[in-house]
Design an enzyme around this catalytic site. Structure first.
Site, PDB file in Angstrom:
ATOM      1  N   GLN A 133     -57.428  47.279  38.236  1.00 32.24           N
ATOM      2  CA  GLN A 133     -57.022  48.191  39.306  1.00 32.24           C
ATOM      3  C   GLN A 133     -56.667  49.567  38.741  1.00 32.24           C
ATOM      4  OE1 GLN A 133     -54.846  46.455  42.821  1.00 32.24           O
ATOM      5  NE2 GLN A 133     -54.353  44.879  41.330  1.00 32.24           N
TER       6      GLN A 133
ATOM      7  N   SER B 236     -56.520  42.892  33.146  1.00 38.74           N
ATOM      8  CA  SER B 236     -55.847  42.451  34.370  1.00 38.74           C
ATOM      9  C   SER B 236     -56.862  41.812  35.322  1.00 38.74           C
ATOM     10  CB  SER B 236     -55.107  43.630  35.014  1.00 38.74           C
ATOM     11  OG  SER B 236     -54.305  43.212  36.089  1.00 38.74           O
ATOM     12  N   LEU B 237     -57.076  42.418  36.493  1.00 38.81           N
ATOM     13  CA  LEU B 237     -58.071  41.895  37.436  1.00 38.81           C
ATOM     14  C   LEU B 237     -59.444  41.724  36.780  1.00 38.81           C
ATOM     15  CD1 LEU B 237     -60.502  43.171  39.512  1.00 38.81           C
ATOM     16  CD2 LEU B 237     -59.205  41.171  40.204  1.00 38.81           C
TER      17      LEU B 237
ATOM     18  N   ARG C  46     -55.315  36.508  45.851  1.00 36.37           N
ATOM     19  CA  ARG C  46     -54.397  36.938  44.786  1.00 36.37           C
ATOM     20  C   ARG C  46     -53.772  38.286  45.137  1.00 36.37           C
ATOM     21  NH1 ARG C  46     -55.228  40.191  40.023  1.00 36.37           N
ATOM     22  NH2 ARG C  46     -54.009  39.501  38.202  1.00 36.37           N
TER      23      ARG C  46
ATOM     24  N   HIS D 263     -47.589  42.359  36.844  1.00 38.43           N
ATOM     25  CA  HIS D 263     -47.361  41.834  35.495  1.00 38.43           C
ATOM     26  C   HIS D 263     -45.898  41.939  35.051  1.00 38.43           C
ATOM     27  CE1 HIS D 263     -51.641  41.390  35.214  1.00 38.43           C
ATOM     28  NE2 HIS D 263     -51.812  42.676  35.478  1.00 38.43           N
TER      29      HIS D 263
ATOM     30  N   GLN E   7     -50.773  35.099  33.990  1.00 35.49           N
ATOM     31  CA  GLN E   7     -51.112  36.526  33.950  1.00 35.49           C
ATOM     32  C   GLN E   7     -50.430  37.318  35.067  1.00 35.49           C
ATOM     33  OE1 GLN E   7     -54.162  38.440  35.839  1.00 35.49           O
ATOM     34  NE2 GLN E   7     -55.370  38.939  34.029  1.00 35.49           N
TER      35      GLN E   7
END
Length: 309
Positions: free
Chosen positions: A10, A91-92, A116, A198, A247
């Site tokens: 993102q 991340s994503l 999510r 996170h 995560q």
């Protein structure tokens, strides 16, 4: 040359992304149409026309960026691009990597990251959390500056030496930013994000996400995927699941991910997604890495002409 392919997360999205590539290669739009039909959103229209605020909403951003990475990977493969030795995603982007490695089906992953994103958005009311990038401080100093604040704030992304993102409640992040500035940070910038990702504030999303993830078939990746939570490759399918759940509320260890890839012999990285965020981080981690980007038509053509087998 040993190749690593990486997928951004993102913050890399923008209205109009990949539109120049889609004119030349219809499979880009086809992927977005399939993804949009899966989650009941006109995803390609949103990507092409906006509004930016909708594209930036995390339950829209996540499937959009996942699809961008997977579509570019499909293009790379269809044009004979070199098979990488290892994959990773920030991340994503880790979900894009797992789809491209055959670990999770594309449609399953689109549905999964849409949910999510919704769970992450619902974990904390809009505006109550924040993230900030801290530039020019060592990891230990950033961690200490966060620990001295009352409230929830902690390092969220270890992106590169001297570039660490923190996340937490808005008040705690602001206080930690001031601590970092007083400790000698070169810059400390609040980020325009939709939530404090996170960090411990994402814990409420874990159980709902774990339940949804439990319904998705996961296979061992056909190409090794380095995971964010520990910079390591999963040992089995259960480990993949556990790393994806962890995560949500644990920091992205991106330096560790890149270090692991380089220990496997990778000397060339292809950023498979819009923007050049990861390319910038590679320059901070190790300038010896050769980097290519697939986010524009020119980038695709350059990468294919120089790196095809």
């Amino acid at each position: 040359m040993s190749l690593g392919v990486v997928f951004p997360g993102q913050g890399s999205q923008s209205v109009g992304m990949l539109s120049d590539i889609a004119v030349e290669f219809p499979l880009i739009q086809e992927h977005f149409e399939e993804a949009g039909a899966t989650i009941g959103l006109p995803l390609w229209k949103i990507v092409c026309e906006g509004p930016e605020e909708l594209l930036a909403r995390t339950d829209v951003t996540q499937p959009a960026l996942l699809t961008a990475g997977v579509a570019l990977w499909a293009l790379w493969q269809s044009k004979g691009g070199q098979t990488p030795a290892v994959l990773a995603g920030h991340s994503l982007g880790e979900y894009s990597a797992l789809v491209c490695a055959g670990s999770i089906g594309f449609v399953d992953a689109v549905r999964l990251v849409n949910q999510r994103g919704r769970f992450m958005r619902e974990a904390l009311p809009q505006g109550e959390g924040a993230m900030a990038a801290i530039l020019g401080l060592e990891e230990a100093d950033v961690t200490r500056c966060c620990s001295e604040v009352s409230g929830i704030v902690s390092p969220a992304n270890f992106n590169a030496p001297g570039q660490i993102v923190i996340a937490g409640t808005a008040e705690a992040v602001q206080a930690a930013v001031e601590n970092c500035q007083n400790a000698g940070a070169r810059r400390a910038v609040l980020l325009n994000v939709s939530g404090p990702f996170h960090c411990a504030l994402m814990k409420p999303a874990e159980s709902d996400f774990a339940a949804v993830l439990g319904e998705v078939e996961i296979r061992m990746p056909s190409i090794p995927v380095v995971h964010n939570v520990d910079g390591k490759v999963a040992v089995d399918e259960a480990d993949v699941r556990n790393k994806l759940i962890a995560q949500l509320a644990q920091p992205v260890q991106w330096i560790a991910c890149v270090t692991t890839m380089m220990k496997e012999g990778v000397d060339t990285m292809v950023e498979c997604g819009p923007g050049k965020v990861l390319a910038g981080l590679f320059k901070r981690i190790d300038r010896s890495l050769s980097v290519a980007n697939l986010g524009t038509l020119g980038g695709v053509n350059r990468a294919l002409s120089s790196r095809s087998e």
